[in-house]
Design an enzyme around this catalytic site. Sequence first.
Site, PDB file in Angstrom:
ATOM      1  N   ASP A  99     -17.347   7.006  -1.704  1.00  0.00           N
ATOM      2  CA  ASP A  99     -16.159   6.759  -0.946  1.00  0.00           C
ATOM      3  C   ASP A  99     -15.529   8.674  -0.293  1.00  0.00           C
ATOM      4  O   ASP A  99     -16.134   9.710  -0.756  1.00  0.00           O
ATOM      5  CB  ASP A  99     -15.000   6.598  -1.932  1.00  0.00           C
ATOM      6  CG  ASP A  99     -13.456   5.658  -1.131  1.00  0.00           C
ATOM      7  OD1 ASP A  99     -13.285   5.543   0.706  1.00  0.00           O
ATOM      8  OD2 ASP A  99     -12.883   6.219  -1.962  1.00  0.00           O
TER       9      ASP A  99
ATOM     10  N   GLN B 109      -9.899  -4.445  -3.331  1.00  0.00           N
ATOM     11  CA  GLN B 109     -11.358  -3.518  -3.154  1.00  0.00           C
ATOM     12  C   GLN B 109     -12.327  -4.005  -4.323  1.00  0.00           C
ATOM     13  O   GLN B 109     -13.331  -4.244  -3.459  1.00  0.00           O
ATOM     14  CB  GLN B 109     -11.538  -2.274  -2.972  1.00  0.00           C
ATOM     15  CG  GLN B 109     -12.466  -1.445  -2.319  1.00  0.00           C
ATOM     16  CD  GLN B 109     -12.601  -2.320  -0.857  1.00  0.00           C
ATOM     17  OE1 GLN B 109     -12.220  -1.447  -0.013  1.00  0.00           O
ATOM     18  NE2 GLN B 109     -13.914  -2.485  -1.101  1.00  0.00           N
TER      19      GLN B 109
ATOM     20  N   HIS C  93      -7.187   0.596  -6.349  1.00  0.00           N
ATOM     21  CA  HIS C  93      -7.328  -0.231  -5.187  1.00  0.00           C
ATOM     22  C   HIS C  93      -8.424  -1.819  -5.947  1.00  0.00           C
ATOM     23  O   HIS C  93      -9.100  -1.686  -5.296  1.00  0.00           O
ATOM     24  CB  HIS C  93      -8.477   1.059  -4.452  1.00  0.00           C
ATOM     25  CG  HIS C  93      -8.641   0.196  -2.705  1.00  0.00           C
ATOM     26  ND1 HIS C  93      -7.579  -1.458  -2.258  1.00  0.00           N
ATOM     27  CD2 HIS C  93      -9.405   0.293  -1.816  1.00  0.00           C
ATOM     28  CE1 HIS C  93      -7.947  -1.305  -1.601  1.00  0.00           C
ATOM     29  NE2 HIS C  93      -8.566  -0.746  -1.040  1.00  0.00           N
TER      30      HIS C  93
ATOM     31  N   CYS D  87     -16.568   1.613  -0.154  1.00  0.00           N
ATOM     32  CA  CYS D  87     -14.999   0.521   0.857  1.00  0.00           C
ATOM     33  C   CYS D  87     -14.663   1.010   2.522  1.00  0.00           C
ATOM     34  O   CYS D  87     -14.390   0.225   2.919  1.00  0.00           O
ATOM     35  CB  CYS D  87     -14.178   0.754  -0.075  1.00  0.00           C
ATOM     36  SG  CYS D  87     -13.227   2.730   0.022  1.00  0.00           S
TER      37      CYS D  87
ATOM     38  N   ARG E 242       0.941  -1.343   0.170  1.00  0.00           N
ATOM     39  CA  ARG E 242       0.203  -0.155  -0.063  1.00  0.00           C
ATOM     40  C   ARG E 242       0.916   1.265  -0.046  1.00  0.00           C
ATOM     41  O   ARG E 242       1.826   1.853   0.762  1.00  0.00           O
ATOM     42  CB  ARG E 242      -1.421  -0.541   0.707  1.00  0.00           C
ATOM     43  CG  ARG E 242      -1.713   1.597   1.331  1.00  0.00           C
ATOM     44  CD  ARG E 242      -2.399   1.331   2.567  1.00  0.00           C
ATOM     45  NE  ARG E 242      -3.697   0.655   1.838  1.00  0.00           N
ATOM     46  CZ  ARG E 242      -5.258   0.631   2.543  1.00  0.00           C
ATOM     47  NH1 ARG E 242      -5.705   1.991   3.810  1.00  0.00           N
ATOM     48  NH2 ARG E 242      -6.139   0.235   1.634  1.00  0.00           N
TER      49      ARG E 242
ATOM     50  N   ARG F 154     -13.763  -8.762   1.479  1.00  0.00           N
ATOM     51  CA  ARG F 154     -11.845  -8.567   1.370  1.00  0.00           C
ATOM     52  C   ARG F 154     -11.344  -9.695   1.817  1.00  0.00           C
ATOM     53  O   ARG F 154     -10.867  -9.689   1.281  1.00  0.00           O
ATOM     54  CB  ARG F 154     -11.740  -7.606   2.383  1.00  0.00           C
ATOM     55  CG  ARG F 154     -12.320  -6.195   2.444  1.00  0.00           C
ATOM     56  CD  ARG F 154     -12.492  -5.589   0.645  1.00  0.00           C
ATOM     57  NE  ARG F 154     -10.952  -4.660   0.346  1.00  0.00           N
ATOM     58  CZ  ARG F 154      -9.746  -4.599   0.975  1.00  0.00           C
ATOM     59  NH1 ARG F 154     -10.198  -3.482   1.106  1.00  0.00           N
ATOM     60  NH2 ARG F 154      -8.524  -4.460   0.858  1.00  0.00           N
TER      61      ARG F 154
END
Length: 316
Positions: free
Chosen positions: A233, A142, A139, A273, A112, A301
């Site tokens: 988001d 996700q 992402h 998310c 990340r 996830r």
Amino acid sequence: MAASSGYPALAELKGRDFLSSTDTTAEQTAALLQLASDLKAGRTRIDLGGRSLGLIFSKASTRTRVSFTVAMARLGGQTIDLNPQVSQVGRGEPVADTARVLSRYVDALAIRTFAQEELADYAHWASIPVINALTDLEHPCQALADYLTLQEAFGELDGLTLAYVGDGNNVAHSLMLCGALLGVNVRVGCPKGYEPDAGVLEQSRQLAGTRCSIDVVHEAVAAVRGAHALYTDVWASMGQEDEKAAREAAFSGWCLNEELVAEADPRAIVLHCLPAYRGLEISAGAMEGSSSRIFDQAENRLHAQQALLAALLGGT
Ligand code: CP
Ligand code: NVA
């Protein structure tokens, strides 16, 4: 069992990187969702035989860090936290050295960071699979969990419409790219100046071909009307903290609330998310209402990443 034995489309993913939603084909993406669903239901089990995943996280994380850790444990492997603050990464050891050394110890890396180029640099130097655990651009892990959640709600994805209301950011990009692969129409609704990256939009449209559409509109109701999933988001992503006030002003009127939910398909689900800011990008009512699948989405996830790890590591 080998991850690919009941899922032939996954065989070619063994040893590969997952830096972008476009690193899997349409068929492989659908097969990953099928494997994730089978793992979740207990219809299949995979043993990774003690293999190790290194986590290099330069930004905060709850879901991604914990779901990767638990996913590896459930697959019979382990995770090693290589947080830059406690490794030599934080003192400036070059990516070329770190990636080659870690390739001698662990079997995959989940990273990340900020720039997609840094992730690509790790992938260039590492001889093991490198996974995008969020960059400023994408992402993709996700998006796998998100479309698994949508598939659970509607049975199949082809022809559904996902409306993303908010910033044209990393999460929006992976939803567009992955949606295009899965035959889902994606409508992004955002204020002017906060559109998704033009290159990602073009790439998504090419992947979608004539199967589905990828659109950007500047009106929230137009984005959500008749949609099967409403998604939002944060307005200021990690690294954009300085822009928080300006973004809150620009996004005024763009809250995903009950009025927008009422414009969608009656069966529509609400997704985020997480982490979420109630009263900014999403209302408390939309988040906690009967349409919300946000916590199923967070759980997914774990299942989606188990499937991904099994495919990239070729579990036996
Ligand atoms: N959605 C997500 O990636 O959450 P974290 O930042 O907590 O990992
Ligand atoms: N767009 C958000 C997603 C967090 C999971 C960010 O990058 O901060």
